[in-house]
Design an enzyme around this catalytic site. Structure first.
Site, short mmCIF file in Angstrom:
data_model
loop_
_atom_site.label_atom_id
_atom_site.label_comp_id
_atom_site.label_asym_id
_atom_site.label_seq_id
_atom_site.Cartn_x
_atom_site.Cartn_y
_atom_site.Cartn_z
N CYS A 78 42.45 41.81 40.69
CA CYS A 78 41.40 40.90 40.23
C CYS A 78 40.82 40.19 41.46
O CYS A 78 41.57 39.81 42.35
CB CYS A 78 42.01 39.88 39.28
N LEU A 79 39.51 40.04 41.50
CA LEU A 79 38.89 39.38 42.67
C LEU A 79 39.36 37.93 42.82
O LEU A 79 39.28 37.39 43.91
CB LEU A 79 37.36 39.45 42.56
N HIS A 103 40.10 43.35 30.58
CA HIS A 103 40.38 42.39 31.65
C HIS A 103 39.30 41.30 31.71
O HIS A 103 39.62 40.11 31.80
CB HIS A 103 40.45 43.16 32.98
N GLU A 104 38.04 41.70 31.63
CA GLU A 104 36.95 40.72 31.73
C GLU A 104 36.87 39.83 30.48
O GLU A 104 36.63 38.64 30.60
CB GLU A 104 35.60 41.43 31.96
N GLN A 160 34.61 33.28 36.93
CA GLN A 160 35.10 33.52 38.30
C GLN A 160 34.14 33.01 39.37
O GLN A 160 34.52 32.90 40.53
CB GLN A 160 35.37 35.02 38.52
N HIS A 190 39.28 37.10 30.77
CA HIS A 190 38.79 35.99 31.61
C HIS A 190 37.98 34.99 30.79
O HIS A 190 38.10 33.78 30.98
CB HIS A 190 37.86 36.53 32.72
N GLY A 207 34.69 44.62 38.19
CA GLY A 207 34.24 43.72 37.13
C GLY A 207 34.27 42.29 37.61
O GLY A 207 34.99 41.96 38.56
#
Ligand code: NI
Length: 164
Positions: free
Chosen positions: A90-91, A132-133, A51, A136, A46
């Site tokens: 997470c990226l 999670h997204e 991000q 963000h 994701g």
């Protein structure tokens, strides 16, 4: 399409709240396509627009379950049910993994890239990824809610050493 630069831990933008998308224009479509390309390039499941430095409520998700990637514009979680304790990464936190509590089931309403309203009921990994997204987009990151003592830092060197 282009790979975008991923903002990482310490970048203040990750703590900011994203704004609703008002008009889905060519720039938004290009952003979504770039986000998908960037997510696949770094093997993420994701990615949220913040991000890649854009404070708009957009996220893409692909948990590799054989279904097409989700592209969510202005997503809103309207229902959640149950709990699951899950491992997460997470990226934007490339070497960090930790356990968090996520809803077991989630209902999310959003627009797709054509502007059509969509409603998704997701369970397990997909529910985790959506939660999670959406976090963000509210300026929240998983390390803020990790369960005490569960943080693991795995560097590329560790991975290399383990595979020897
Ligand atoms: Ni993330």
């Amino acid at each position: 399409m282009a790979i975008r630069n991923i903002r990482e831990e310490g970048d203040e933008i990750l703590k900011k709240k994203s704004k609703d998308v008002e008009v889905i224009d060519e720039k938004i479509i290009e952003l979504i396509n770039d986000m998908l390309e960037t997510m696949y390039k770094y093997n993420g499941v994701g990615l949220a627009a913040v991000q890649v430095g854009i404070l708009k409520k957009i996220c893409v998700i692909d948990i590799d379950d054989g279904r097409p990637a989700l592209k969510l514009i202005n997503p809103k979680i309207t229902k959640q049910k149950g709990e699951q304790e899950v491992e997460e990464g997470c990226l934007s936190f490339p070497n960090k993994y930790a356990k968090v509590i996520r809803p077991k089931e989630i209902t999310v309403e959003a627009l797709d890239e054509t502007g059509a309203k969509i409603k998704i009921v997701a369970k397990d990994l997909l529910a985790q990824a959506i939660a999670h997204e959406v976090d963000h987009l509210n300026g929240e990151v998983f390390v803020d809610k990790m369960l005490p003592g569960t943080l693991e830092i795995i560097t590329p060197e560790d991975i290399k050493n383990n595979s020897k």
